[in-house]
Design a protein around this motif. Structure first.
Motif, PDB file in Angstrom:
ATOM      1  N   ILE A   1       0.778  -1.207  -0.044  1.00  0.00           N
ATOM      2  CA  ILE A   1      -0.024   0.050   0.080  1.00  0.00           C
ATOM      3  C   ILE A   1       0.980   1.413   0.138  1.00  0.00           C
ATOM      4  O   ILE A   1       1.736   1.252   0.828  1.00  0.00           O
ATOM      5  CB  ILE A   1      -0.870  -0.009   1.069  1.00  0.00           C
ATOM      6  CG1 ILE A   1      -1.897  -1.247   1.321  1.00  0.00           C
ATOM      7  CG2 ILE A   1      -1.774   1.373   1.160  1.00  0.00           C
ATOM      8  CD1 ILE A   1      -2.611  -1.347   2.458  1.00  0.00           C
ATOM      9  N   LEU A   2       0.655   2.149  -0.994  1.00  0.00           N
ATOM     10  CA  LEU A   2       1.670   3.248  -1.029  1.00  0.00           C
ATOM     11  C   LEU A   2       1.360   4.118   0.165  1.00  0.00           C
ATOM     12  O   LEU A   2       0.165   4.253   0.843  1.00  0.00           O
ATOM     13  CB  LEU A   2       1.010   4.009  -2.141  1.00  0.00           C
ATOM     14  CG  LEU A   2       1.459   3.487  -3.679  1.00  0.00           C
ATOM     15  CD1 LEU A   2       0.873   4.171  -4.687  1.00  0.00           C
ATOM     16  CD2 LEU A   2       3.018   3.034  -3.606  1.00  0.00           C
ATOM     17  N   PRO A   3       2.320   4.878   0.821  1.00  0.00           N
ATOM     18  CA  PRO A   3       2.100   5.765   1.846  1.00  0.00           C
ATOM     19  C   PRO A   3       1.137   6.626   1.817  1.00  0.00           C
ATOM     20  O   PRO A   3       0.512   6.695   2.711  1.00  0.00           O
ATOM     21  CB  PRO A   3       3.526   6.391   1.906  1.00  0.00           C
ATOM     22  CG  PRO A   3       4.676   5.401   1.438  1.00  0.00           C
ATOM     23  CD  PRO A   3       3.810   4.631   0.275  1.00  0.00           C
ATOM     24  N   ALA A   4       0.808   7.031   0.692  1.00  0.00           N
ATOM     25  CA  ALA A   4      -0.004   8.248   0.496  1.00  0.00           C
ATOM     26  C   ALA A   4      -1.607   7.550   0.422  1.00  0.00           C
ATOM     27  O   ALA A   4      -2.629   8.419   0.700  1.00  0.00           O
ATOM     28  CB  ALA A   4       0.134   8.889  -0.895  1.00  0.00           C
ATOM     29  N   GLU A   5      -1.738   6.265   0.330  1.00  0.00           N
ATOM     30  CA  GLU A   5      -3.102   5.759   0.451  1.00  0.00           C
ATOM     31  C   GLU A   5      -3.276   5.114   1.804  1.00  0.00           C
ATOM     32  O   GLU A   5      -4.523   4.506   2.093  1.00  0.00           O
ATOM     33  CB  GLU A   5      -3.151   4.668  -0.767  1.00  0.00           C
ATOM     34  CG  GLU A   5      -2.890   5.163  -2.196  1.00  0.00           C
ATOM     35  CD  GLU A   5      -2.845   4.018  -3.259  1.00  0.00           C
ATOM     36  OE1 GLU A   5      -2.359   3.080  -2.935  1.00  0.00           O
ATOM     37  OE2 GLU A   5      -3.453   4.443  -4.405  1.00  0.00           O
ATOM     38  N   ARG A   6      -2.503   4.992   2.588  1.00  0.00           N
ATOM     39  CA  ARG A   6      -2.566   4.212   4.017  1.00  0.00           C
ATOM     40  C   ARG A   6      -3.714   5.058   4.857  1.00  0.00           C
ATOM     41  O   ARG A   6      -4.388   4.113   5.539  1.00  0.00           O
ATOM     42  CB  ARG A   6      -1.330   4.337   4.538  1.00  0.00           C
ATOM     43  CG  ARG A   6      -0.269   3.003   4.045  1.00  0.00           C
ATOM     44  CD  ARG A   6       1.242   3.347   4.447  1.00  0.00           C
ATOM     45  NE  ARG A   6       1.989   2.607   3.693  1.00  0.00           N
ATOM     46  CZ  ARG A   6       3.381   2.490   3.602  1.00  0.00           C
ATOM     47  NH1 ARG A   6       4.052   3.244   4.739  1.00  0.00           N
ATOM     48  NH2 ARG A   6       4.045   1.525   2.977  1.00  0.00           N
ATOM     49  N   SER A   7      -3.654   6.233   5.089  1.00  0.00           N
ATOM     50  CA  SER A   7      -4.870   6.740   5.802  1.00  0.00           C
ATOM     51  C   SER A   7      -6.090   6.702   5.364  1.00  0.00           C
ATOM     52  O   SER A   7      -7.169   6.295   5.995  1.00  0.00           O
ATOM     53  CB  SER A   7      -4.698   8.282   5.611  1.00  0.00           C
ATOM     54  OG  SER A   7      -4.573   8.840   4.542  1.00  0.00           O
ATOM     55  N   LYS A   8      -6.230   6.295   3.781  1.00  0.00           N
ATOM     56  CA  LYS A   8      -7.535   6.220   3.295  1.00  0.00           C
ATOM     57  C   LYS A   8      -7.700   4.584   3.304  1.00  0.00           C
ATOM     58  O   LYS A   8      -9.019   4.465   3.654  1.00  0.00           O
ATOM     59  CB  LYS A   8      -7.375   6.716   1.803  1.00  0.00           C
ATOM     60  CG  LYS A   8      -8.774   6.481   1.000  1.00  0.00           C
ATOM     61  CD  LYS A   8      -8.622   7.116  -0.362  1.00  0.00           C
ATOM     62  CE  LYS A   8      -7.724   6.245  -1.158  1.00  0.00           C
ATOM     63  NZ  LYS A   8      -7.810   6.599  -2.778  1.00  0.00           N
ATOM     64  N   ALA A   9      -6.812   3.886   3.308  1.00  0.00           N
ATOM     65  CA  ALA A   9      -7.218   2.371   3.441  1.00  0.00           C
ATOM     66  C   ALA A   9      -7.789   2.143   4.665  1.00  0.00           C
ATOM     67  O   ALA A   9      -8.456   0.782   4.785  1.00  0.00           O
ATOM     68  CB  ALA A   9      -5.906   1.680   2.921  1.00  0.00           C
ATOM     69  N   VAL A  10      -7.581   2.654   5.873  1.00  0.00           N
ATOM     70  CA  VAL A  10      -8.272   2.288   7.128  1.00  0.00           C
ATOM     71  C   VAL A  10      -9.568   3.107   7.371  1.00  0.00           C
ATOM     72  O   VAL A  10     -10.204   2.728   8.299  1.00  0.00           O
ATOM     73  CB  VAL A  10      -7.353   2.517   8.238  1.00  0.00           C
ATOM     74  CG1 VAL A  10      -5.935   1.701   8.255  1.00  0.00           C
ATOM     75  CG2 VAL A  10      -7.084   3.994   8.246  1.00  0.00           C
ATOM     76  N   GLU A  11     -10.057   3.836   6.478  1.00  0.00           N
ATOM     77  CA  GLU A  11     -11.363   4.338   6.513  1.00  0.00           C
ATOM     78  C   GLU A  11     -12.498   3.358   6.045  1.00  0.00           C
ATOM     79  O   GLU A  11     -12.309   2.782   5.120  1.00  0.00           O
ATOM     80  CB  GLU A  11     -11.547   5.519   5.560  1.00  0.00           C
ATOM     81  CG  GLU A  11     -10.414   6.818   6.004  1.00  0.00           C
ATOM     82  CD  GLU A  11     -11.024   7.365   7.377  1.00  0.00           C
ATOM     83  OE1 GLU A  11     -11.937   7.353   7.773  1.00  0.00           O
ATOM     84  OE2 GLU A  11     -10.024   7.663   8.055  1.00  0.00           O
ATOM     85  N   PRO A  12     -13.660   3.353   6.823  1.00  0.00           N
ATOM     86  CA  PRO A  12     -14.794   2.453   6.517  1.00  0.00           C
ATOM     87  C   PRO A  12     -15.268   2.650   5.059  1.00  0.00           C
ATOM     88  O   PRO A  12     -15.386   3.511   4.601  1.00  0.00           O
ATOM     89  CB  PRO A  12     -15.746   2.679   7.592  1.00  0.00           C
ATOM     90  CG  PRO A  12     -15.566   3.942   8.141  1.00  0.00           C
ATOM     91  CD  PRO A  12     -13.896   4.238   7.837  1.00  0.00           C
ATOM     92  N   LEU A  13     -15.553   1.517   4.462  1.00  0.00           N
ATOM     93  CA  LEU A  13     -16.128   1.654   3.024  1.00  0.00           C
ATOM     94  C   LEU A  13     -15.404   2.100   2.066  1.00  0.00           C
ATOM     95  O   LEU A  13     -15.876   2.661   0.956  1.00  0.00           O
ATOM     96  CB  LEU A  13     -17.325   2.235   3.202  1.00  0.00           C
ATOM     97  CG  LEU A  13     -18.360   1.577   3.937  1.00  0.00           C
ATOM     98  CD1 LEU A  13     -19.766   2.381   4.032  1.00  0.00           C
ATOM     99  CD2 LEU A  13     -18.837   0.136   3.771  1.00  0.00           C
ATOM    100  N   VAL A  14     -13.966   2.285   2.147  1.00  0.00           N
ATOM    101  CA  VAL A  14     -13.073   2.833   1.282  1.00  0.00           C
ATOM    102  C   VAL A  14     -12.213   1.737   0.636  1.00  0.00           C
ATOM    103  O   VAL A  14     -11.519   0.883   1.405  1.00  0.00           O
ATOM    104  CB  VAL A  14     -12.208   3.930   1.825  1.00  0.00           C
ATOM    105  CG1 VAL A  14     -11.171   4.381   0.711  1.00  0.00           C
ATOM    106  CG2 VAL A  14     -12.969   5.155   2.165  1.00  0.00           C
ATOM    107  N   ARG A  15     -12.136   1.491  -0.649  1.00  0.00           N
ATOM    108  CA  ARG A  15     -11.373   0.527  -1.526  1.00  0.00           C
ATOM    109  C   ARG A  15     -10.320   1.240  -2.284  1.00  0.00           C
ATOM    110  O   ARG A  15     -10.811   2.189  -2.881  1.00  0.00           O
ATOM    111  CB  ARG A  15     -12.063  -0.466  -2.155  1.00  0.00           C
ATOM    112  CG  ARG A  15     -13.082  -1.417  -1.288  1.00  0.00           C
ATOM    113  CD  ARG A  15     -13.546  -2.604  -1.949  1.00  0.00           C
ATOM    114  NE  ARG A  15     -12.266  -3.434  -2.222  1.00  0.00           N
ATOM    115  CZ  ARG A  15     -12.128  -4.367  -3.193  1.00  0.00           C
ATOM    116  NH1 ARG A  15     -12.956  -4.232  -4.254  1.00  0.00           N
ATOM    117  NH2 ARG A  15     -11.325  -4.967  -3.507  1.00  0.00           N
TER     118      ARG A  15
END
Length: 406
Positions: free
Chosen positions: A346-360
């Motif tokens: 997972i790219l560093p820029a996408e990690r905060s988004k990856a732990v949000e609910p219902l986000v793929r």
């Protein structure tokens, strides 16, 4: 019964917001933080020492009472507002200094001066005015003897009064944060209860639908080339995806529930989580686990490991065979569990988004998912008082670490 003026009503509301209205008559409010209480006691002692007098108090003045929340040279007490000396001057907008209160018409008949309660002579009072303009009360220094401190001494007492205000402002902000946190927790609990109830209520009819779909698929009158067979396949596939989504929503709703901690074997719970996915630990599956002892909720730890292992399976690298390592390390803040795979990463820029609910992340070649796996893992970590973080696996892949305090 006393009728409050608009000004008194506004002050009363402000004092309640600052936590300075006693819950019961005759009770003194106190600062919640022990460090702040100690600092307030030091300030009143310093005020008395600066002026060379024996007494100093912090008075909070309500519509009915004068409440001393800190005192030097005496025990803090409570009196009626009518008997309070500070109540007569604390709203005048400035510091009051009186060499001999028995000679001052504002105080000569006051019971603190006449001997009925005390024999105050020297008296100085500095209003405690907040940044919003609310006057909470006063910092007061006094003596049984006539005194006349220098202007510099009074100026320093005014500085101390501002320090008192800052301590009370800190309590105000703390109470606001506590209230906001409590409201957030209530909201989250209601949302989780709603999600759990809806997921549970929808699961039963959906399971029934899928059961009838399977019966229809087994009907000998419906041949594989019949259009109905294709329709039933679509219904079954969509229903099963919805069932997975409902299970994920239910796991997410439960992740912030009651925690029943116990001593657990990481190896044993990891094996259970792998079996939930139809796999066994070992070289054949590519999932390896080092045993360790954890203090955690068994059900939630199993859900967390199952989600992390499922992610490793879903996001395998096409260039190499799957390898997942589960291990734990003790540290100063508890035990940290690491689940490291050799997948896409997972790219560093996408990690905060990856732990949000219902986000793929919706990358090419990614397997199916609901976007709730990592979000559920984070809630489980937070429910245990820990935290979840994402980093790179050396050589490629994703490592998710979760700290369990205790």
């Amino acid at each position: 019964m006393q009728t409050l003026t608009d000004q008194d009503s506004a002050r009363e509301l402000g004092l309640r917001e600052y936590g300075l209205i006693p819950a019961y008559a005759g009770e003194r409010p106190v600062l919640k933080d022990a460090g702040a209480r100690g600092a307030l006691d030091n300030l009143v002692r310093l005020a008395a020492s600066l002026c060379g007098v024996p007494f100093s108090v912090v008075n909070i003045i309500t519509s009915e009472q004068q409440v001393q929340i800190a005192a030097s040279g005496m025990d803090p007490g409570i009196c009626s507002r009518e008997d309070s000396m500070c109540a007569a001057v604390f709203l005048t907008g400035g510091t009051t200094v009186v060499r001999d209160a028995s000679q001052d018409p504002r105080f000569a008949a006051n019971p603190f001066v006449t001997g009925e309660i005390a024999d105050v002579r020297f008296y100085a009072s500095v209003p405690l005015k907040t940044s919003s303009g609310l006057v909470l009360g006063s910092l007061c220094v006094f003596s049984n003897e006539p005194e006349l401190p220098t202007l510099e001494q009074i100026s320093l007492v005014e500085v101390l009064a501002q320090q008192v205000v800052e301590l009370l402002e800190l309590q105000h902000r703390t109470l606001q944060l506590d209230e906001a946190l409590a409201e957030l927790q209530r909201s989250n609990a209601m949302l989780a209860e709603f999600a759990g109830r809806v997921s549970h209520d929808l699961r039963s009819p959906l399971t029934t639908i899928l059961g009838y779909v399977e019966l229809a698929e087994d009907d000998p009158d419906i041949q594989p080339d019949h259009p109905f067979a294709e329709y039933l396949g679509h219904i079954g596939s969509g229903g099963r995806r919805m069932l997975v989504t409902l299970d994920d929503v239910l796991d997410y709703a439960r992740a912030d529930g009651t925690i029943n901690r116990e001593r657990l074997s990481l190896l044993a719970v990891s094996a259970e989580a792998a079996q939930d996915l139809g796999l066994d630990l070992g070289l054949a599956s590519g999932i390896l686990c080092e045993d360790a002892e954890l203090f955690a909720d068994r059900s939630q730890l199993r859900t967390l490991l199952q989600n992390l292992l499922a992610n490793s399976l879903n996001y395998q690298s096409p260039a190499r065979a799957l390898r997942v390592t589960v291990r734990a390390e003790p540290g100063a803040h508890g035990t940290t569990v690491y689940v490291a795979d050799n997948g896409k990463g997972i790219l560093p820029a996408e990690r905060s988004k990856a732990v949000e609910p219902l986000v793929r992340l919706n990358r090419p070649g990614d397997g199916p998912g609901t976007g709730l796996g990592l979000a559920t893992c984070r809630r489980i970590a937070q429910a245990h008082g820990g935290e979840l973080s994402i980093s790179d696996t050396p050589g490629g892949g994703t490592t998710v670490s979760v700290t369990f305090p205790g």
